[in-house]
Write a protein that holds these residues in place. Sequence first.
Motif: not given
Lengths: 695, 363
Positions: A110, A112-113, A159-160, A371-372, B1, B3-4, B279, B282-283, B354, B356, B358-359, B361-363
């Motif tokens: 998933n 998003a989890m 995805h990480q 993006l960030f 953030m 900067n964006f 499950h 959210r997606n 972003v 919602l 997580p893909r 979002r940048i870690s």
Amino acid sequence: MSDWDPSQPILEIENLSISFFTRLREIPAVMDFSCTVMPGEAMGLVGESGCGKSTVALGVMQDLGRNGRIVGGSIKFKGRDLNLMSDAELRQIRGSEIAMIYQEPMASLNPAMKVGAQLAEVPMIHQGMNKKAAWALARQIVEDVRLPDPDRILKAYPHQLSGGQQQRIVIAMALMSKPALLILDEPTTALDVTVEAGIVDLVKELGRKYGTSMLFISHNLGLILDTCDRLCVMYSGEAVETGSVRQVFDKMRHPYTQALFRSIPLPGADKNARPLIAIPGNFPLPHERPEGCNFGPRCDYFQQGLCDRGTIPMETIQGGDRHESRCLRFRQIDWAAPPKAGKTFEKAEPGKVVLRMDDLRKYYEVSANALFGRSGETKVVKANETLTFEARESETLAIVGESGCGKSTFAKVLMGLETATSGRVRLYGEEIQDTPIEKRNTNTVSSVQMVFQNPFDTLNPSMTVGRQIIRALEVFGEGKSDRERREKMLDLMDLVKLPREFADRMPRQLSGGQKQRVGIARAFAGGAKIVVADEPVSALDVSVQAAVTDLLMEIQRREKTTLLFISHDLSIVRYLADRVMVMYLGHVVEMGTTDEVFAPPYHPYTEALLSAVPIADTRVKKKRIVLEGDIPSAMNPPPGCPFQTRCRWKAHVPGNLCEIEVPPIKKLPGGHQIKCHLTDDDFATMEPVIEIAAE
Amino acid sequence: MLNFLARRLVTMLLTALCLTFIVFALTNLHPNLEKLAKQQASVRMSDAQVTSWLASHGYARPLVQRYGEWLGVVPGWTGKDAEGRPTGRCLSHYEGIKGATIPRYCGILQGDWGYSTVFREGVGGFLATRLAATGWLMLWVLIVMIPTSLVMGVLAGMREGSRLDRTLSVASIASTSTPEYVSGVVLIVLFGSSFTGLSLLFKQWGLISGGVILKGNATSAMSHITFDNFALPVATISIYGVGYIARMTRASMTEVMTAQYIRTARLKGVKFRNIVLRHALRNALIAPFTVIMLQIPWLLNGVVVTETLFSYKGFGWTLVQAASNNDIELLMGCSVVAVIVVLLTQLISDIGYVYLNPRIRIS
């Protein structure tokens, strides 16, 4: 479940039939399928795509979707029939008693989890564990599947993680409640070979540790040999042969199994002296199955009046260990007879140099974070580092490496889809490295063509096959009139051995192998001199691969084409390549003739790669070298030698030379070159990875 | 953030400049100005009189210059009227105030939104009260619309092709294909008319004491919102949006429900309820989130019809008045508000997306 006796089979499938129902008709996907898995046993399920092996797995899980239904037979798990269970009972078994590992780890997690939450969910559902204990257990299992830094991984999103790590998480998820039966549906197909080797080792070890029974579904016979005790070969919805792995591999008693083994490139096969024997014809569609034996129309031993009527039962073979075959003639066939000698060919001598690359480099600049991130921060991806080689007329040069090694980038530069950062690419002496494809003249474009990996995506779905080839002819400026081009198109259809009627068909009416033939016809439309074949058969089924490979070889012989064969499949490379170039993280680490590369001395990476490839031959003895960790990111390559992070020979090099300096190219006699710091003495001690035991 | 955000703000400002200039140019086309002059001075003016009126009121100068004045980057015009009294763009607000220093610049940048020729009032203050009124309307619409549509969409999408799915799909298609001017009229006839519809029936049965079930006129809601006077306008706007968002949610939900990770969850033994809630939800909400954010600017123009229909004097009603009377400064004010709302909701939707997903979002 207390009344189940551990000496009884854990899974017993009897005469199972599964059908899918569409508006038009009932499509039988699995017919009369039986198999038994004993506790602690690993059962392999082999077959080509569409043979029903995944349907069996989903049938066991009772998850066939709305259209699928079990129409006959029984599936007993620990003595209880799964077909008769209620939803609630099934839910209890799923995930706790029977767990499944899937083909595409990314899609099965998933997005998003957090990984930890997905893992912890299993004991929370089945054992009613509290959240804290469940996370602690998840952490322990993540360690068990040998993932580094479990705390970080538990908090990560899927995805990480890399593909191999994701698959380890899927395995961890399956093991969370110590299931009695593990179903693995092509668990390594989407992964690189060295990663695959690691996963296979892990699965075997965990199976031993927990005593889990396994149902291992794969199309790769070599993998089955590595992992399973017994196997069941499926063809077109039926089990055609079942038995212990050794028996089926060495004493096969079904023509399909035999044909399958003859069509895969095993060590010893050679494109000139001992070409592969492709299985003629195509896999029957589920609603077009023939009367009698499904394999009949493609079988060498087909007998009219016998094989084409009635239903054919599974019969037990005398003297075997539960060895069965679905063939009426297995007693008459002389199984020891050598295959009919195919055509043999003269080895083609390579001609003059047509393509020469000098110090080719291709760097990409990527902004680290769209993006960030802080602005202006860019990173350089070194996709290709100092590529130097030449390719001659009618030569096959294989480029081998795992995903991310830069082999596709190199193809893009050659094709003109990208321009080189530095270095030279010379085609017949003409420099083309800086000319993008739009600026190349028709002659250059038509003489360098490509056959793509996935024939399903590379044909326009709304244009007839013939039209697409004619379009290529138009672009290449071939032929003066439409009539002339149509003639030429039909000639090309003959060249790739497709019936001329197919010219008016749409791509969707063709099978995968036929589509790939169209792709080949299109590539040769302008009389290509150099053809870059990017994994041309890896998306195809085993029995079709041989035919498509043969076709490529045959056209090459006739047209004296230079073939640059990009692949990760070392078996096929060994079979058809004249020279091999091994790439790792943008570097060419080894290059030489096929015999040189496949025999010691090796580059340490080549050695690991060779050891990782599963070989479907019981005679082969392999040294097991499993690489630790993943391929480093090309965005952040290790200093010094690109392979130093995973190299098992690193200790042999004095000091930390490997970490400081990119090794020089070491030239060995006969043009064989290796990019490594090891000394000649070290190389001399290397043993061959693959040995064929004397018969 | 940061900067964006900064980059997004700059693009937003540029977009806002372009859009306001286009509106400015269109409202200042010559026929519009001529109409304005006749409206303000006398309907029976001759062409020459019109020209001199326009000249004396500062309309005769180049378009770009006047746009600059409106924006506040070019000094406001000054001149003298027929009696020799000083006139000027920046003067009007200070009429009657003795000794006030008259600023050189008076544009939107200085916070001066201009003067409404129809309502004889400063645009800024006027718009603020109207926007507040519309804000209440939109708030209630969102409160009703979003939960209803998401629940409908998720329920329909979790089992594709089920009876529940078909029923909800028919309902949402019907509602989204009913524009406000139809649903509003239907609702008024059904609930808000004492001569016909349900109100008449209810009265005959003695269920209600007054003439109507719900009020068909929302003017009283300007000062005091009750269920009675606000239900019909809120329902009118919501009905259209509910169907639309429900369809989007359903599509996204059905897609998610066929995803492989849902199969993973199912074969882990997760209950159907938890599959949907933990499950899938959210997606499934990632795609509709953007749609909902796009709905907000759409609501702004949706209120035009509804506010006029229920004579609720909010932003939509103001827009209609400004447009039909060619009230240039008021129209400009409206367009600035609209542009800001559109761009702001887009920004929020991007940021929310972003979070919602997580893909991204940048870690």
